[in-house]
Design a protein around this motif. Structure first.
Motif, PDB file in Angstrom:
ATOM      1  N   LEU A 265       6.815 -41.191 -27.186  1.00 46.26           N
ATOM      2  CA  LEU A 265       7.785 -41.035 -28.273  1.00 46.26           C
ATOM      3  C   LEU A 265       7.197 -41.542 -29.587  1.00 46.26           C
ATOM      4  CD1 LEU A 265      11.045 -42.180 -26.437  1.00 46.26           C
ATOM      5  CD2 LEU A 265      10.516 -39.854 -27.181  1.00 46.26           C
ATOM      6  N   LEU A 266       6.524 -42.695 -29.519  1.00 50.37           N
ATOM      7  CA  LEU A 266       5.883 -43.238 -30.717  1.00 50.37           C
ATOM      8  C   LEU A 266       4.790 -42.308 -31.234  1.00 50.37           C
ATOM      9  CD1 LEU A 266       5.604 -46.989 -29.640  1.00 50.37           C
ATOM     10  CD2 LEU A 266       6.948 -46.113 -31.556  1.00 50.37           C
ATOM     11  N   ALA A 267       4.094 -41.651 -30.314  1.00 55.50           N
ATOM     12  CA  ALA A 267       3.019 -40.733 -30.699  1.00 55.50           C
ATOM     13  C   ALA A 267       3.558 -39.414 -31.233  1.00 55.50           C
ATOM     14  CB  ALA A 267       2.102 -40.476 -29.505  1.00 55.50           C
ATOM     15  N   GLY A 268       4.853 -39.144 -31.017  1.00 53.70           N
ATOM     16  CA  GLY A 268       5.428 -37.873 -31.433  1.00 53.70           C
ATOM     17  C   GLY A 268       5.173 -36.750 -30.453  1.00 53.70           C
ATOM     18  N   LEU A 269       4.778 -37.100 -29.221  1.00 52.13           N
ATOM     19  CA  LEU A 269       4.498 -36.092 -28.187  1.00 52.13           C
ATOM     20  C   LEU A 269       5.741 -35.706 -27.409  1.00 52.13           C
ATOM     21  CD1 LEU A 269       1.159 -37.620 -26.881  1.00 52.13           C
ATOM     22  CD2 LEU A 269       1.432 -35.635 -28.384  1.00 52.13           C
ATOM     23  N   GLU A 270       6.800 -36.521 -27.510  1.00 50.76           N
ATOM     24  CA  GLU A 270       8.087 -36.207 -26.913  1.00 50.76           C
ATOM     25  C   GLU A 270       9.176 -36.546 -27.912  1.00 50.76           C
ATOM     26  OE1 GLU A 270       9.085 -37.402 -22.951  1.00 50.76           O
ATOM     27  OE2 GLU A 270       6.989 -37.481 -22.303  1.00 50.76           O
ATOM     28  N   LYS A 271      10.363 -35.976 -27.683  1.00 48.86           N
ATOM     29  CA  LYS A 271      11.508 -36.250 -28.540  1.00 48.86           C
ATOM     30  C   LYS A 271      12.537 -37.065 -27.775  1.00 48.86           C
ATOM     31  CE  LYS A 271      11.091 -32.196 -31.555  1.00 48.86           C
ATOM     32  NZ  LYS A 271      11.792 -30.998 -32.105  1.00 48.86           N
ATOM     33  N   ALA A 272      13.162 -38.000 -28.473  1.00 50.48           N
ATOM     34  CA  ALA A 272      14.202 -38.808 -27.861  1.00 50.48           C
ATOM     35  C   ALA A 272      15.479 -37.995 -27.707  1.00 50.48           C
ATOM     36  CB  ALA A 272      14.469 -40.043 -28.718  1.00 50.48           C
ATOM     37  N   ASP A 273      16.302 -38.386 -26.732  1.00 51.14           N
ATOM     38  CA  ASP A 273      17.616 -37.756 -26.590  1.00 51.14           C
ATOM     39  C   ASP A 273      18.508 -38.146 -27.765  1.00 51.14           C
ATOM     40  OD1 ASP A 273      16.702 -36.806 -24.168  1.00 51.14           O
ATOM     41  OD2 ASP A 273      17.643 -38.398 -22.998  1.00 51.14           O
ATOM     42  N   SER A 274      18.392 -39.397 -28.182  1.00 49.10           N
ATOM     43  CA  SER A 274      19.160 -39.886 -29.314  1.00 49.10           C
ATOM     44  C   SER A 274      18.426 -41.073 -29.922  1.00 49.10           C
ATOM     45  CB  SER A 274      20.580 -40.298 -28.892  1.00 49.10           C
ATOM     46  OG  SER A 274      20.529 -41.344 -27.930  1.00 49.10           O
ATOM     47  N   GLY A 275      18.814 -41.439 -31.120  1.00 45.78           N
ATOM     48  CA  GLY A 275      18.145 -42.528 -31.808  1.00 45.78           C
ATOM     49  C   GLY A 275      17.014 -42.030 -32.684  1.00 45.78           C
ATOM     50  N   GLN A 276      16.258 -42.947 -33.224  1.00 43.45           N
ATOM     51  CA  GLN A 276      15.280 -42.599 -34.244  1.00 43.45           C
ATOM     52  C   GLN A 276      14.104 -43.569 -34.225  1.00 43.45           C
ATOM     53  OE1 GLN A 276      16.761 -42.867 -38.334  1.00 43.45           O
ATOM     54  NE2 GLN A 276      16.039 -40.794 -38.723  1.00 43.45           N
ATOM     55  N   ILE A 277      12.929 -43.028 -34.541  1.00 41.92           N
ATOM     56  CA  ILE A 277      11.740 -43.837 -34.789  1.00 41.92           C
ATOM     57  C   ILE A 277      11.340 -43.633 -36.243  1.00 41.92           C
ATOM     58  CG2 ILE A 277       9.321 -44.239 -34.213  1.00 41.92           C
ATOM     59  CD1 ILE A 277       9.870 -43.151 -31.435  1.00 41.92           C
ATOM     60  N   LEU A 278      11.135 -44.726 -36.958  1.00 41.08           N
ATOM     61  CA  LEU A 278      10.678 -44.647 -38.341  1.00 41.08           C
ATOM     62  C   LEU A 278       9.355 -45.383 -38.485  1.00 41.08           C
ATOM     63  CD1 LEU A 278      14.053 -45.502 -38.489  1.00 41.08           C
ATOM     64  CD2 LEU A 278      13.606 -44.410 -40.695  1.00 41.08           C
ATOM     65  N   ILE A 279       8.422 -44.765 -39.187  1.00 37.74           N
ATOM     66  CA  ILE A 279       7.148 -45.396 -39.520  1.00 37.74           C
ATOM     67  C   ILE A 279       7.063 -45.499 -41.033  1.00 37.74           C
ATOM     68  CG2 ILE A 279       4.636 -45.136 -39.478  1.00 37.74           C
ATOM     69  CD1 ILE A 279       4.901 -43.834 -36.749  1.00 37.74           C
ATOM     70  N   ASP A 280       6.952 -46.716 -41.516  1.00 31.41           N
ATOM     71  CA  ASP A 280       6.984 -46.977 -42.954  1.00 31.41           C
ATOM     72  C   ASP A 280       8.231 -46.360 -43.587  1.00 31.41           C
ATOM     73  OD1 ASP A 280       4.503 -48.225 -42.636  1.00 31.41           O
ATOM     74  OD2 ASP A 280       3.415 -46.360 -43.023  1.00 31.41           O
ATOM     75  N   GLY A 281       9.338 -46.390 -42.829  1.00 31.00           N
ATOM     76  CA  GLY A 281      10.619 -45.895 -43.329  1.00 31.00           C
ATOM     77  C   GLY A 281      10.832 -44.404 -43.200  1.00 31.00           C
TER      78      GLY A 281
END
Length: 254
Positions: free
Chosen positions: A59-75
Motif C-alpha cells: 500500500l505504501l509503495a502504491g502497488l495496491e489500493k486500500a479499501d478505505s482510508g488514505q496514505i499521504l506522503i509530504d501531505g
C-alpha cells in the motif's frame, strides 16, 4: 535516528483498512490503521504471517489500493507508484545481461539521464555499499549478499525520499544476514531517507529501527514500540536483550 535532517519523506496513514476475499469470505488484514512516520525515521513492521505486513508495504509503495482510508506522503495522497519511493525485495532481481554498474545506472537512464551522468551517480552508490571492486562484474559472479548490496545501491541511486524493504535479507545465510544488517544500519545513517522495513526477525527490527510497529492476526490493535537504544547498537547488551524479550512477549514467546 539518522543525524541528517530533512523535511521530506513524511508519511501519514489515516484510518487505513484492507481486506481480501478468500473463498467467498472477507478476510480483514488491516483495520483503520492510523500512523505518522517521521522524515528520516527507520520504522520496522513485525508480526506473524498473515497479519498484513507486506500488504501495508505494498500500500505504501502504491502497488495496491486500500479499501478505505488514505496514505499521504509530504501531505499528498498516494494514488499509485511514485518516484519518491523505492522498494527493495528479498530477491534483488538483477538483470543478468548487465554489469553491476549498468544495473545500478539502469533506472537513472530510464528517467532521462545520459549514460555518463547515470553511471557517475551509480558509481557513488556502488562505493557506498562497498562494491567498487565489482562494478564491472556480472550478477552471476556475485554472492547473495553482494547481489543484495547491488539492489540497495540501485534503489538509493534514484535518491528516493522513502525506502521500502520487504524481508530484504530473508534469503541470505545467517552470517551474511548479520553482516548485511550492519551494513544497512550504516547506509541508512549516511543517507537522508525514511526507511520502512518489513521483517520476521525481531533482532533485526531492534538493530535497525527507531520504532517497531507490531501487527497481529487475532484482531488485537497494532502497537508501537520505541527503540530507545544508542547507535550503533550492541546485540549483546542487556538493554538490547531486554527489548528483544519484551517484543517476544507480545507474541507469547519466551
Amino acid at each position: 535516528m539518522s543525524t541528517i535532517t530533512d523535511t521530506r519523506g513524511q508519511v501519514a496513514l489515516r484510518h487505513l483498512s484492507k481486506s481480501y476475499n478468500l473463498n467467498g469470505q472477507t478476510l480483514p488484514v488491516l483495520r483503520s490503521l492510523s500512523l505518522d512516520i517521521r522524515p528520516n525515521e527507520a520504522l520496522a513492521i513485525v508480526g506473524p504471517s498473515g497479519c498484513g505486513k507486506t500488504t501495508l508495504l505494498r500500500l505504501l509503495a502504491g502497488l495496491e489500493k486500500a479499501d478505505s482510508g488514505q496514505i499521504l506522503i509530504d501531505g499528498i495522497p498516494v494514488t499509485g507508484v511514485g518516484t519518491e519511493r523505492a522498494v527493495i525485495y528479498q530477491e534483488p532481481r538483477l538483470l543478468p545481461w548487465l554489469t553491476v554498474l549498468q544495473n545500478v545506472a539502469f533506472g537513472l537512464e530510464l528517467r532521462g539521464l545520459s549514460r555518463a551522468q547515470a553511471q557517475e551517480r551509480a558509481g557513488r552508490y556502488i562505493r557506498l555499499v562497498g562494491l567498487e571492486d565489482f562494478r564491472n562484474a556480472w550478477p552471476r559472479q556475485l554472492s547473495g549478499g553482494m547481489a543484495q548490496r547491488v539492489g540497495i545501491a540501485r534503489a538509493l541511486t534514484v535518491q528516493p525520499e522513502i525506502l521500502l524493504l520487504d524481508e530484504p535479507f530473508g534469503a541470505l545465510d545467517a552470517m551474511t544476514k548479520l553482516s548485511m544488517q550492519e551494513e544497512l544500519a550504516r547506509i541508512w545513517g549516511e543517507e537522508a531517507v525514511t526507511m520502512v522495513l518489513v521483517t520476521h526477525d525481531l533482532e533485526e527490527a531492534i538493530l535497525l529501527a527507531d520504532r517497531v510497529l507490531v501487527l497481529t492476526n487475532d484482531g488485537t490493535p497494532p502497537s508501537l514500540v520505541t527503540v530507545d537504544l544508542p547507535r550503533p547498537r550492541d546485540r549483546n547488551s542487556a538493554d538490547f536483550v531486554a527489548m528483544r524479550r519484551m517484543l517476544m512477549g507480545k507474541f507469547g514467546l519466551h
